[in-house]
Design a protein around this motif. Structure first.
Motif, PDB file in Angstrom:
ATOM      1  N   VAL A 242       0.941  -1.184   0.081  1.00 46.19           N
ATOM      2  CA  VAL A 242       0.029  -0.057  -0.069  1.00 46.19           C
ATOM      3  C   VAL A 242       0.970   1.199   0.051  1.00 46.19           C
ATOM      4  O   VAL A 242       1.728   1.290   0.994  1.00 46.19           O
ATOM      5  CB  VAL A 242      -0.966   0.119   1.294  1.00 46.19           C
ATOM      6  N   ARG A 243       0.746   2.093  -0.862  1.00 49.60           N
ATOM      7  CA  ARG A 243       1.581   3.322  -1.091  1.00 49.60           C
ATOM      8  C   ARG A 243       0.497   4.417  -1.108  1.00 49.60           C
ATOM      9  O   ARG A 243       0.756   5.806  -1.222  1.00 49.60           O
ATOM     10  CB  ARG A 243       2.597   3.228  -2.177  1.00 49.60           C
ATOM     11  N   ARG A 244      -0.721   4.170  -1.968  1.00 45.02           N
ATOM     12  CA  ARG A 244      -1.759   5.062  -2.154  1.00 45.02           C
ATOM     13  C   ARG A 244      -2.817   4.809  -1.743  1.00 45.02           C
ATOM     14  O   ARG A 244      -3.354   3.657  -1.348  1.00 45.02           O
ATOM     15  CB  ARG A 244      -1.945   5.292  -3.675  1.00 45.02           C
ATOM     16  N   SER A 245      -3.752   5.616  -1.242  1.00 45.22           N
ATOM     17  CA  SER A 245      -5.277   5.133  -0.553  1.00 45.22           C
ATOM     18  C   SER A 245      -6.060   4.432  -1.725  1.00 45.22           C
ATOM     19  O   SER A 245      -6.781   3.523  -1.216  1.00 45.22           O
ATOM     20  CB  SER A 245      -6.135   6.223  -0.287  1.00 45.22           C
ATOM     21  N   ARG A 246      -5.799   4.674  -2.831  1.00 44.37           N
ATOM     22  CA  ARG A 246      -6.612   3.818  -3.944  1.00 44.37           C
ATOM     23  C   ARG A 246      -5.866   2.441  -4.155  1.00 44.37           C
ATOM     24  O   ARG A 246      -6.721   1.433  -4.438  1.00 44.37           O
ATOM     25  CB  ARG A 246      -6.745   4.610  -5.151  1.00 44.37           C
ATOM     26  N   ASP A 247      -4.766   2.161  -3.320  1.00 47.70           N
ATOM     27  CA  ASP A 247      -4.410   0.715  -3.225  1.00 47.70           C
ATOM     28  C   ASP A 247      -5.322  -0.196  -2.213  1.00 47.70           C
ATOM     29  O   ASP A 247      -5.219  -1.497  -2.184  1.00 47.70           O
ATOM     30  CB  ASP A 247      -3.040   0.614  -2.697  1.00 47.70           C
ATOM     31  N   ILE A 248      -6.282   0.530  -1.606  1.00 43.95           N
ATOM     32  CA  ILE A 248      -6.799  -0.156  -0.538  1.00 43.95           C
ATOM     33  C   ILE A 248      -8.554  -0.342  -1.031  1.00 43.95           C
ATOM     34  O   ILE A 248      -9.075   0.773  -1.328  1.00 43.95           O
ATOM     35  CB  ILE A 248      -6.966   0.769   0.603  1.00 43.95           C
TER      36      ILE A 248
ATOM     37  N   ARG B  65       1.114  -1.816  11.921  1.00 45.23           N
ATOM     38  CA  ARG B  65       2.419  -2.551  11.405  1.00 45.23           C
ATOM     39  C   ARG B  65       3.395  -1.759  10.879  1.00 45.23           C
ATOM     40  O   ARG B  65       4.542  -1.795  11.122  1.00 45.23           O
ATOM     41  CB  ARG B  65       2.078  -3.695  10.633  1.00 45.23           C
ATOM     42  N   HIS B  66       2.949  -0.921   9.949  1.00 50.65           N
ATOM     43  CA  HIS B  66       3.794   0.145   9.124  1.00 50.65           C
ATOM     44  C   HIS B  66       4.279   1.365  10.228  1.00 50.65           C
ATOM     45  O   HIS B  66       5.198   1.754   9.852  1.00 50.65           O
ATOM     46  CB  HIS B  66       2.860   0.544   8.252  1.00 50.65           C
TER      47      HIS B  66
ATOM     48  N   ALA C 288      10.738   4.830   4.209  1.00 48.67           N
ATOM     49  CA  ALA C 288       9.801   5.626   3.639  1.00 48.67           C
ATOM     50  C   ALA C 288       8.674   4.967   3.018  1.00 48.67           C
ATOM     51  O   ALA C 288       7.676   5.383   3.118  1.00 48.67           O
ATOM     52  CB  ALA C 288      10.500   6.277   2.321  1.00 48.67           C
ATOM     53  N   GLU C 289       8.696   3.675   2.656  1.00 51.15           N
ATOM     54  CA  GLU C 289       7.558   3.031   2.135  1.00 51.15           C
ATOM     55  C   GLU C 289       6.664   2.683   3.560  1.00 51.15           C
ATOM     56  O   GLU C 289       5.288   2.760   3.156  1.00 51.15           O
ATOM     57  CB  GLU C 289       8.042   1.833   1.740  1.00 51.15           C
ATOM     58  N   ASP C 290       7.146   2.582   4.759  1.00 49.95           N
ATOM     59  CA  ASP C 290       6.246   2.376   5.808  1.00 49.95           C
ATOM     60  C   ASP C 290       5.612   3.619   6.021  1.00 49.95           C
ATOM     61  O   ASP C 290       4.140   3.606   6.289  1.00 49.95           O
ATOM     62  CB  ASP C 290       6.810   1.992   6.924  1.00 49.95           C
TER      63      ASP C 290
ATOM     64  N   ALA D 125       2.605   4.133   3.579  1.00 47.59           N
ATOM     65  CA  ALA D 125       1.591   3.255   4.019  1.00 47.59           C
ATOM     66  C   ALA D 125       0.862   3.810   4.968  1.00 47.59           C
ATOM     67  O   ALA D 125      -0.514   3.723   5.000  1.00 47.59           O
ATOM     68  CB  ALA D 125       2.208   1.819   4.201  1.00 47.59           C
ATOM     69  N   VAL D 126       1.417   4.302   5.948  1.00 46.57           N
ATOM     70  CA  VAL D 126       0.762   4.854   7.190  1.00 46.57           C
ATOM     71  C   VAL D 126      -0.167   6.080   6.684  1.00 46.57           C
ATOM     72  O   VAL D 126      -1.428   6.186   7.143  1.00 46.57           O
ATOM     73  CB  VAL D 126       1.631   5.289   8.287  1.00 46.57           C
ATOM     74  N   LEU D 127       0.329   6.993   5.563  1.00 49.05           N
ATOM     75  CA  LEU D 127      -0.534   8.086   5.290  1.00 49.05           C
ATOM     76  C   LEU D 127      -1.634   7.377   4.308  1.00 49.05           C
ATOM     77  O   LEU D 127      -2.909   7.981   4.637  1.00 49.05           O
ATOM     78  CB  LEU D 127       0.272   8.883   4.112  1.00 49.05           C
ATOM     79  N   ALA D 128      -1.324   6.786   3.451  1.00 54.56           N
ATOM     80  CA  ALA D 128      -2.402   6.063   2.877  1.00 54.56           C
ATOM     81  C   ALA D 128      -3.618   5.260   3.519  1.00 54.56           C
ATOM     82  O   ALA D 128      -4.790   5.493   3.398  1.00 54.56           O
ATOM     83  CB  ALA D 128      -1.981   5.145   1.784  1.00 54.56           C
ATOM     84  N   LEU D 129      -3.143   4.543   4.523  1.00 52.04           N
ATOM     85  CA  LEU D 129      -4.021   3.737   5.401  1.00 52.04           C
ATOM     86  C   LEU D 129      -4.691   4.709   6.215  1.00 52.04           C
ATOM     87  O   LEU D 129      -5.861   4.487   6.390  1.00 52.04           O
ATOM     88  CB  LEU D 129      -3.137   2.572   6.341  1.00 52.04           C
TER      89      LEU D 129
END
Length: 144
Positions: free
Chosen positions: A15-21, A36-37, A43-45, A48-52
């Motif tokens: 998950v890197r973007r909100s549209r990945d969810i 978990r992230h 940076a990837e974590d 993911a925190v932002l998108a989630l």
């Protein structure tokens, strides 16, 4: 070969973007993955925190108009609604206006949720004073 559950599949996804969810993803799955992230240091974590987090915000906002309407037709005042939302009564009124308009709209020629009368009744709630309770009736209690 072990069977992978939908939850396991989501938890292992990138998950890197909100549209990945996916929209229908249960909130507890999103929250667990976000937690978990948060423990990761890359940076990837952080992405993911932002998108989630954004997915959780969107999910929380999705039912606000209906909950606001329900509170009013069940006897809450605009002041009480505004306190619950953390805003001013006029901002809460605007939320109801926008939500009611969405409920009255048509989609491809199909009337959505509100009839003309229901739409007008919802808008009439915005005319109540900040501390005035609207009329509750058997027809409105427990509906919507």
């Amino acid at each position: 070969m072990p069977h992978t559950t939908p939850r396991q599949k989501f938890q292992s996804s990138t998950v890197r973007r909100s549209r990945d969810i996916p929209y229908e993803t249960p909130l507890d799955w999103i929250h667990d993955k976000r937690r978990r992230h948060e423990e990761g240091g890359r940076a990837e974590d952080a992405l993911a925190v932002l998108a989630l987090g954004q997915a959780l915000v969107k999910a929380g906002q999705a039912g606000q108009g209906e909950a606001l309407y329900d509170a009013l037709v069940r006897g809450a005042t605009w002041r009480e609604v505004a306190l619950a939302l953390g805003c001013r009564p006029e901002a809460a009124r605007q939320m109801l206006r926008e939500w009611a308009k969405d409920q009255y709209s048509e989609y491809e020629g199909v009337q959505l949720r509100f009839t003309v009368e229901e739409y007008r009744a919802a808008l009439a709630l915005t005319d109540l004073a900040d501390t005035e309770r609207g009329p509750t009736t058997d027809a409105t209690e427990g509906t919507r």
